[in-house]
Design a protein around this motif. Structure first.
Motif, mmCIF file in Angstrom:
data_model
loop_
_atom_site.group_PDB
_atom_site.id
_atom_site.type_symbol
_atom_site.label_atom_id
_atom_site.label_comp_id
_atom_site.label_asym_id
_atom_site.label_seq_id
_atom_site.Cartn_x
_atom_site.Cartn_y
_atom_site.Cartn_z
ATOM 1 N N VAL A 65 -5.090 10.653 -3.019
ATOM 2 C CA VAL A 65 -6.533 10.901 -3.065
ATOM 3 C C VAL A 65 -7.066 10.938 -1.631
ATOM 4 O O VAL A 65 -6.770 10.042 -0.835
ATOM 5 C CB VAL A 65 -7.257 9.792 -3.855
ATOM 6 C CG1 VAL A 65 -8.760 10.026 -3.872
ATOM 7 C CG2 VAL A 65 -6.710 9.713 -5.278
ATOM 8 N N PRO A 66 -7.852 11.950 -1.257
ATOM 9 C CA PRO A 66 -8.459 11.987 0.080
ATOM 10 C C PRO A 66 -9.291 10.728 0.338
ATOM 11 O O PRO A 66 -9.924 10.188 -0.579
ATOM 12 C CB PRO A 66 -9.343 13.237 0.041
ATOM 13 C CG PRO A 66 -8.702 14.109 -0.992
ATOM 14 C CD PRO A 66 -8.159 13.174 -2.030
ATOM 15 N N ALA A 67 -9.295 10.274 1.590
ATOM 16 C CA ALA A 67 -9.942 9.003 1.934
ATOM 17 C C ALA A 67 -11.416 8.973 1.546
ATOM 18 O O ALA A 67 -11.922 7.949 1.072
ATOM 19 C CB ALA A 67 -9.788 8.735 3.429
ATOM 20 N N GLY A 68 -12.117 10.100 1.739
ATOM 21 C CA GLY A 68 -13.531 10.134 1.409
ATOM 22 C C GLY A 68 -13.791 9.944 -0.074
ATOM 23 O O GLY A 68 -14.723 9.249 -0.476
ATOM 24 N N ARG A 69 -12.940 10.556 -0.890
ATOM 25 C CA ARG A 69 -13.114 10.423 -2.342
ATOM 26 C C ARG A 69 -12.724 9.028 -2.807
ATOM 27 O O ARG A 69 -13.338 8.478 -3.732
ATOM 28 C CB ARG A 69 -12.282 11.480 -3.054
ATOM 29 C CG ARG A 69 -12.608 12.911 -2.589
ATOM 30 C CD ARG A 69 -11.911 13.938 -3.438
ATOM 31 N NE ARG A 69 -12.506 13.977 -4.758
ATOM 32 C CZ ARG A 69 -11.874 14.435 -5.843
ATOM 33 N NH1 ARG A 69 -10.637 14.856 -5.740
ATOM 34 N NH2 ARG A 69 -12.486 14.449 -7.006
ATOM 35 N N ALA A 70 -11.698 8.445 -2.167
ATOM 36 C CA ALA A 70 -11.316 7.071 -2.491
ATOM 37 C C ALA A 70 -12.450 6.114 -2.126
ATOM 38 O O ALA A 70 -12.775 5.193 -2.888
ATOM 39 C CB ALA A 70 -10.040 6.694 -1.743
ATOM 40 N N VAL B 298 -8.080 -2.540 -0.025
ATOM 41 C CA VAL B 298 -6.868 -2.490 -0.852
ATOM 42 C C VAL B 298 -6.952 -1.329 -1.840
ATOM 43 O O VAL B 298 -5.993 -0.575 -2.019
ATOM 44 C CB VAL B 298 -6.671 -3.824 -1.607
ATOM 45 C CG1 VAL B 298 -5.490 -3.738 -2.573
ATOM 46 C CG2 VAL B 298 -6.467 -4.966 -0.625
ATOM 47 N N ARG B 299 -8.113 -1.168 -2.459
ATOM 48 C CA ARG B 299 -8.268 -0.105 -3.451
ATOM 49 C C ARG B 299 -8.256 1.273 -2.787
ATOM 50 O O ARG B 299 -7.680 2.224 -3.343
ATOM 51 C CB ARG B 299 -9.558 -0.327 -4.240
ATOM 52 C CG ARG B 299 -9.542 -1.642 -5.018
ATOM 53 C CD ARG B 299 -10.644 -1.719 -6.042
ATOM 54 N NE ARG B 299 -11.956 -1.891 -5.465
ATOM 55 C CZ ARG B 299 -12.481 -3.056 -5.121
ATOM 56 N NH1 ARG B 299 -11.776 -4.170 -5.250
ATOM 57 N NH2 ARG B 299 -13.711 -3.139 -4.634
ATOM 58 N N ILE B 300 -8.878 1.384 -1.623
ATOM 59 C CA ILE B 300 -8.855 2.661 -0.898
ATOM 60 C C ILE B 300 -7.430 2.999 -0.486
ATOM 61 O O ILE B 300 -6.977 4.151 -0.601
ATOM 62 C CB ILE B 300 -9.784 2.617 0.328
ATOM 63 C CG1 ILE B 300 -11.251 2.565 -0.124
ATOM 64 C CG2 ILE B 300 -9.561 3.823 1.230
ATOM 65 C CD1 ILE B 300 -12.240 2.367 1.014
ATOM 66 N N ALA B 301 -6.696 1.990 0.013
ATOM 67 C CA ALA B 301 -5.307 2.211 0.423
ATOM 68 C C ALA B 301 -4.457 2.664 -0.758
ATOM 69 O O ALA B 301 -3.621 3.572 -0.631
ATOM 70 C CB ALA B 301 -4.732 0.938 1.039
ATOM 71 N N PHE B 302 -4.666 2.050 -1.909
ATOM 72 C CA PHE B 302 -3.917 2.429 -3.112
ATOM 73 C C PHE B 302 -4.203 3.875 -3.494
ATOM 74 O O PHE B 302 -3.287 4.657 -3.789
ATOM 75 C CB PHE B 302 -4.274 1.495 -4.267
ATOM 76 C CG PHE B 302 -3.810 1.986 -5.615
ATOM 77 C CD1 PHE B 302 -2.489 1.849 -6.005
ATOM 78 C CD2 PHE B 302 -4.702 2.608 -6.480
ATOM 79 C CE1 PHE B 302 -2.059 2.311 -7.240
ATOM 80 C CE2 PHE B 302 -4.280 3.066 -7.716
ATOM 81 C CZ PHE B 302 -2.960 2.921 -8.097
ATOM 82 N N LEU B 303 -5.484 4.247 -3.484
ATOM 83 C CA LEU B 303 -5.854 5.603 -3.882
ATOM 84 C C LEU B 303 -5.349 6.646 -2.891
ATOM 85 O O LEU B 303 -4.846 7.704 -3.295
ATOM 86 C CB LEU B 303 -7.369 5.704 -4.033
ATOM 87 C CG LEU B 303 -7.979 4.937 -5.224
ATOM 88 C CD1 LEU B 303 -9.505 5.002 -5.177
ATOM 89 C CD2 LEU B 303 -7.465 5.479 -6.546
#
Length: 355
Positions: free
Chosen positions: A106-111, A96-101
């Motif tokens: 925000v690039p997926a790797g940084r998220a 959920v937090r990665i999807a939000f970022l």
């Protein structure tokens, strides 16, 4: 499945089952006192909010201040916590937090890096407390519960420590059989595209790991995150302590921390949703002064102890789920994310855009 149905399944129905299958009534639970019950709930919400503040702090320091607004980041963390608390082994909130970022630019790797830092902070503090709880149990003659807690905590700590060290030296990649496995469910083209996307995100995460952990400033940021996590766990212990005092079951501040630490680590076993049943057993072991913990049936016979345990479970788990569900609805139904200046995918230096 509708989110409202999920909310009912993981919050309302379990409470009904508690009163149906235990000799405890609502009046028994309320016997702990309204004030201690509310204090337990507030202490839990402070713990949850501190974790949200840590997420905001990591986002601001590792990515930048222009990702999203303060409250949207806080709501995203609370939404992720709802998913975490309603799955076996407390997993899923990271997605959920990665999807939000990523939706915020925000690039997926940084998220993934930010969420990984959160996981490591929780695992580091949680497993250290679990190790202490396990050794305390063994020292008090409760070999079974002590060894069980240590046996669960050790591989968890070892896995994330390995990920942290390995990612700082080499890139992590999905195993070669991932593509063959994925092709059993989706087309080869989609499978290859998905594998490539995940590997790219893992590459970015490992690059950030190497760059950040060679920086003193990054270590300082992570240390602040650890400090916030420790304070959050203190409030978790206090949430149980205030209830034990209400019925003259005094176990002390230290054992209260050990009780909540053991309940958390036992709840990570992938057996029940939210660790139901396992968390209560961990609490009972310490509220019972670590005596005869192998005789789990004793918990049903001591109404005072059972009242405290169920009251804590409702105040620290079921009621906060309502707040977290509201946050999840706000994030899930919201479509506009604040992106005044999308963070650059090339800069990975902490505080590069933060004040």
């Amino acid at each position: 499945m509708n989110w409202r149905v999920i909310f009912i399944l993981v919050s309302v129905i379990p409470i009904m089952l508690i009163f149906l299958f235990t000799p405890v009534s609502l009046n028994d639970v309320l016997s702990v006192g309204i004030i201690p019950f509310l204090l337990s709930f507030l202490a839990t919400m402070v713990r949850i909010f501190l974790q949200a503040i840590r997420f905001y702090y990591f986002v601001r320091k590792f990515i930048g201040k222009n990702v999203s607004s303060f409250w949207k980041i806080i709501f995203a963390r609370l939404a992720g916590e709802f998913v975490t608390q309603t799955t076996p082994s407390y997993i899923g909130g990271e997605l959920v937090r990665i999807a939000f970022l990523t939706k915020s630019g925000v690039p997926a790797g940084r998220a993934a890096w930010v969420t990984t830092m959160e996981i490591i902070a929780d695992v580091f503090v949680g497993t250290i407390l679990a190790f202490i709880a396990g050794f305390v149990a063994i020292a008090n003659g409760s070999m079974f519960i002590g060894m069980l807690i240590i046996a669960i905590a050790a591989p968890t700590f070892g896995f994330w420590f390995f990920i942290l060290i390995y990612s700082a030296k080499k890139n992590i990649r999905l195993p070669s059989f991932s593509l063959r496995l994925a092709k059993k469910f989706i087309s080869e083209q989609k499978a290859q595209r998905g594998i490539n996307s995940v590997n790219k995100a893992l590459d970015d995460l490992c690059i950030m790991s190497r760059e950040n952990f060679s920086s003193f400033k990054s270590v300082k940021i992570f240390s602040v995150g650890i400090a916030i996590t420790v304070v959050a766990f203190i409030f978790q212990g206090l949430s149980f302590l205030v209830l034990t005092h209400s019925v003259d079951i005094y176990i002390g501040l230290f054992l209260s921390f050990m009780a909540t630490a053991s309940s958390t680590i036992l709840g990570t076993l992938p057996i029940t949703i939210g660790g139901s049943g396992l968390a209560e057993w961990g609490l009972w072991a310490y509220i019972n002064q670590l005596n005869n913990v192998s005789q789990i049936g004793n918990i049903i016979n001591d109404i005072d102890q059972l009242n405290v345990i169920i009251a804590w479970r409702i105040a620290s788990y079921y009621l906060p789920l309502v707040i977290m569900w509201i946050a999840l609805m706000r994030v899930a139904l919201g479509t506009n994310y604040s992106k005044p200046t999308p963070p650059s995918s090339t800069s990975t230096t902490p505080d590069s855009r933060a004040d």
